[in-house]
Design a protein around this motif. Sequence first.
Motif, PDB file in Angstrom:
ATOM      1  N   THR A  65       1.061  -0.959   0.152  1.00 40.46           N
ATOM      2  CA  THR A  65      -0.145   0.147   0.264  1.00 40.46           C
ATOM      3  C   THR A  65       0.672   1.243  -0.190  1.00 40.46           C
ATOM      4  N   THR A  66      -0.219   2.380  -0.483  1.00 41.38           N
ATOM      5  CA  THR A  66       0.957   3.610  -0.804  1.00 41.38           C
ATOM      6  C   THR A  66       0.656   4.134   1.252  1.00 41.38           C
ATOM      7  N   PHE A  67      -0.284   4.397   1.541  1.00 34.34           N
ATOM      8  CA  PHE A  67      -0.322   4.511   3.015  1.00 34.34           C
ATOM      9  C   PHE A  67      -0.948   3.827   4.061  1.00 34.34           C
ATOM     10  N   GLU A  68       0.167   3.502   5.048  1.00 37.55           N
ATOM     11  CA  GLU A  68      -0.145   3.096   5.931  1.00 37.55           C
ATOM     12  C   GLU A  68      -1.420   2.999   7.375  1.00 37.55           C
ATOM     13  N   VAL A  71      -6.226  -1.209   4.478  1.00 34.87           N
ATOM     14  CA  VAL A  71      -5.164  -2.185   5.513  1.00 34.87           C
ATOM     15  C   VAL A  71      -5.581  -2.939   5.972  1.00 34.87           C
ATOM     16  N   LEU A 111       5.009  -1.036   2.212  1.00 33.10           N
ATOM     17  CA  LEU A 111       4.255   0.038   1.918  1.00 33.10           C
ATOM     18  C   LEU A 111       5.674  -0.021   1.205  1.00 33.10           C
ATOM     19  N   LYS A 112       4.786   1.152  -0.628  1.00 30.07           N
ATOM     20  CA  LYS A 112       5.299   1.157  -1.411  1.00 30.07           C
ATOM     21  C   LYS A 112       6.562   1.470  -1.847  1.00 30.07           C
ATOM     22  N   ARG A 113       6.938   2.426  -0.700  1.00 26.05           N
ATOM     23  CA  ARG A 113       8.230   3.490  -0.021  1.00 26.05           C
ATOM     24  C   ARG A 113       9.625   2.259  -0.158  1.00 26.05           C
ATOM     25  N   ASP A 155      -3.550   3.145   6.119  1.00 22.72           N
ATOM     26  CA  ASP A 155      -5.502   3.094   5.542  1.00 22.72           C
ATOM     27  C   ASP A 155      -5.844   1.682   5.950  1.00 22.72           C
TER      28      ASP A 155
END
Length: 219
Positions: free
Chosen positions: A87-90, A95, A108-110, A92
Amino acid sequence: MSDSTVRIVLADDERMVRTALRVILDAETGLEVVGEAATGAEAVSVVRELRPDVVLMDVRMPETDGIRATERILATMDAPPRIVVVTTFENDAYVYDALRAGAAGFLLKRAAAEELVQAVRLVARSDSLLFPAAVRGLAAEYGRRAAPAPAWVGRLTGREADVLRLMAAGLTNAEIAGRLAVGPATVKTHVAAVLAKTGARDRTQAVIAAYESGFITPG
């Protein structure tokens, strides 16, 4: 899973993301991307056909999202893979819903390439859960219910309660055995009892139930 190779399926609606993940994972010894999917429905089909060890599942995809796909895979396969949602936002809510569905954790995608590789190896070869501290916050924000504690809380033995707390802390069966000075087989018996009493399909759902019931509080 073979002794040497972890087989992985990538599910993400962005081709560039799948390509980047494949490049990182295929460059590692003992890891092999065996399939890809661009939608949740396709992910279910590909996973059923290829039977990988690990699935990296985007939570936001067209047609069928990653949450529904996770539910279907875990509910319909006799030996399902470990699913890690990406996911992009932890923080979310997606999730949290995916974890409630039985995902082994999230990334996280980062995340750095080495974090991705370590996470895949961890969930593939052990009973660990990828529960960063943020998951405890998610449990507090989305999971707590204004209701009395469920009956199962009172049915846990003292040792089963200890095991559940250590599961929530992210310990594997071997680590729990070491902490409690008991054998791994004993821990497996306690884990099975915890799953039965909480009505959980797997460790993830048991940990989520522990937070939702107030048996464990974040922090």
